[in-house]
Design an enzyme around this catalytic site. Structure first.
Site, mmCIF file in Angstrom:
data_model
loop_
_atom_site.group_PDB
_atom_site.id
_atom_site.type_symbol
_atom_site.label_atom_id
_atom_site.label_comp_id
_atom_site.label_asym_id
_atom_site.label_seq_id
_atom_site.Cartn_x
_atom_site.Cartn_y
_atom_site.Cartn_z
ATOM 1 N N ALA A 10 14.400 13.416 4.186
ATOM 2 C CA ALA A 10 13.599 12.374 3.530
ATOM 3 C C ALA A 10 14.055 10.984 3.944
ATOM 4 C CB ALA A 10 13.701 12.531 2.008
ATOM 5 N N GLY A 12 12.886 9.227 6.817
ATOM 6 C CA GLY A 12 11.985 8.509 7.716
ATOM 7 C C GLY A 12 11.282 7.333 7.067
ATOM 8 N N ARG A 16 2.940 5.082 9.402
ATOM 9 C CA ARG A 16 1.489 5.246 9.337
ATOM 10 C C ARG A 16 0.937 5.147 7.911
ATOM 11 N NH1 ARG A 16 0.395 10.573 12.770
ATOM 12 N NH2 ARG A 16 2.634 10.891 12.470
ATOM 13 N N LYS A 23 7.735 6.730 2.654
ATOM 14 C CA LYS A 23 6.643 7.703 2.580
ATOM 15 C C LYS A 23 6.858 8.733 1.479
ATOM 16 C CE LYS A 23 6.292 10.686 5.969
ATOM 17 N NZ LYS A 23 5.921 11.331 7.247
ATOM 18 N N GLY A 78 16.145 11.219 15.042
ATOM 19 C CA GLY A 78 15.566 12.540 15.169
ATOM 20 C C GLY A 78 15.959 13.487 14.050
ATOM 21 N N ARG A 440 -12.786 -14.142 -51.041
ATOM 22 C CA ARG A 440 -13.843 -14.769 -50.252
ATOM 23 C C ARG A 440 -14.448 -15.885 -51.082
ATOM 24 N NH1 ARG A 440 -17.280 -9.244 -50.874
ATOM 25 N NH2 ARG A 440 -18.242 -9.644 -52.904
#
Length: 454
Positions: A10, A12, A16, A23, A78, A440
């Site tokens: 995990a 990378g 894109r 990602k 890699g 009121r």
């Protein structure tokens, strides 16, 4: 069930995705991609999970927390280089090592278990999880020898035309014997155009060393879908949603139009509950039996007991007890607790309040920061005036009270048991038990006013 250690790659960047986020922390059904992979590892029986982090590692760690161990790949050189960073942990844990990718969330626990069973039964040093695709473009190809054994894996960009014609592809997931994996990692070289260390090259190293290399082919190709951009993210979410809704239906839940209903991960729904079209149920939500969730409702991290009806309404961090009706067009905000057999009607908003059993709040009413007793009747247009511009205050209403239409309850204020409030009142002081409060101005009629105005 064979014990194993899961190693999740995990690290990378995921360029894109065109995102500031790594990602693997993008979500499907309310859960990060890497969290899906970690959870399925544990469901398959992983005794330990090691996650290899790199790009924005702190964000990946924030998602997974202390649920796994970590290895750091400071430079992305890699897939083989990534696994090298976990070599010491692999050495310590030993046994069977399953290599997974943090961007392949659709892999099933059953598939991992079957791959391990195949690996052990055939006494392989490594077993590649493969799939056969109609269009294999972009994937590494599985190259077999004449006997059908795996000879090597060739990345698409390094493959010949003949190799690209092969439709069996590498999923990027493997089952390794730990000792064989450590040996092969020690022999890896960046002998490719990119100057990277490919994990796929470990197969050729082990084959040269006379080790057995096998393959386990998945039955459902969707399981090996990698996510590289937003289009693939949406496709994966549709597949996962279909799985989740199907499981709920098998458990006794009715979906009127399941393809329109979004149910996130870890939502619980009881038997004989009916879910209407275009409903959103987010993580943390628990719905009881015999409930009816009407079209267009959104329920977010909330709990509904049995026999609750929610019609076209929004609930967030709320609790609704048995037999209560909500909506249409009601809004229950965080920290709302509604009792049994309550009516929360149209255009009613409740926030940070406790509502007692049998109370009716039928329409056009705001109840915020209030403690309301049992069997209270709210007239249309009632408002708890809980905010003075600086602070918020609570309203307390006892049991069996009647709040007339268009009443303002100016907090902090208390209405005791059995009290009545006349319609159109603005209440600022205590209303004693079983009394009638009228607050009121007296009506004044000016005759011939229209003529004088002219």
């Amino acid at each position: 069930m064979k014990e194993f250690t899961s190693v999740i790659m995990a690290a990378g960047m995921g360029t894109r995705m065109k995102s500031e986020l790594p990602k693997v922390v993008h979500q499907i059904l309310g859960k990060a991609l890497v969290q899906w992979v970690a959870d399925v590892s544990k469901k398959a029986g992983a005794k330990d999970v090691v996650t290899i982090v790199g790009h924005k590692a702190e964000q990946v760690r924030a998602v997974l927390g202390d649920t796994c161990d970590y290895a750091l790949q400071a430079e992305q050189k890699g897939t083989g280089h990534a696994v090298m960073q976990a070599a010491e942990q692999i050495r310590q844990k030993g046994g069977v090592i399953v290599i997974l990718n943090g961007d392949i969330p659709l892999i099933r626990a059953e598939t991992i278990q079957k791959a391990i069973e195949s690996h052990c039964a055939n006494k392989n040093s490594v077993t590649v999880i493969t799939a056969v695709l109609e269009d294999a473009a972009g994937y590494g190809r599985i190259i077999r020898d004449d006997a059908g054994y795996v000879q090597k894996i060739v990345e698409h960009k390094d493959a010949t035309e003949a190799e690209r014609a092969v439709l069996e592809i590498n999923s990027g997931m493997y089952v390794f014997d730990s000792a064989a994996l450590l040996y092969a990692l020690g022999q890896l070289q960046p002998n490719n155009a990119q100057g990277e260390y490919y994990l796929t090259d470990t197969l050729e190293i082990l084959r040269t060393a006379g080790k057995a290399i096998g393959a386990y082919t998945v039955e459902d190709c969707d399981e090996i879908r990698g996510i590289n951009d937003r289009v693939q993210l949406a496709e994966a979410e549709r597949i996962m949603q279909r799985r989740v809704n199907t499981q709920h239906m098998k458990n006794g839940v009715t979906f009127i139009l399941p393809e329109t209903t979004l149910v996130e991960a870890d939502v619980e729904i009881g038997q004989d509950t009916v879910i209407g079209p275009n409903v959103l149920l987010k993580q943390g939500t628990k719905i009881g039996k015999n409930c009816n969730i009407g079209a267009g409702s959104q329920i977010i991290h909330s709990v509904l007991a049995d026999n609750v009806e929610v019609l076209c309404s929004v609930l967030t961090d709320a609790f609704v007890d048995a037999g209560t009706h909500v909506g249409p067009f009601a809004y229950m905000r965080p920290n709302s607790r509604v009792g049994k057999n309550v009516k929360v009607g149209d255009f009613v908003e409740i926030k940070n309040s406790v509502i007692g059993d049998g109370t009716k709040i039928s329409h056009l009413t705001y109840v915020g920061d209030a403690d309301v007793g049992k069997r209270v009747n709210f007239g249309c247009g009632t408002v708890t005036v809980n905010y003075d511009g600086k602070k918020k205050y609570r309203t307390k209403i006892g049991d069996d009270c009647f709040i007339g239409c268009n009443t303002n309850l100016v907090s902090p204020v208390e209405v005791e048991n059995g009290a009545y409030i006349a319609a159109g009142s603005t209440i600022t002081d205590l209303v004693p038990e079983e009394s009638l409060a009228i607050a009121r101005a007296r009506q004044v009629v000016k005759t011939d006013w229209k003529d004088k105005r002219k």
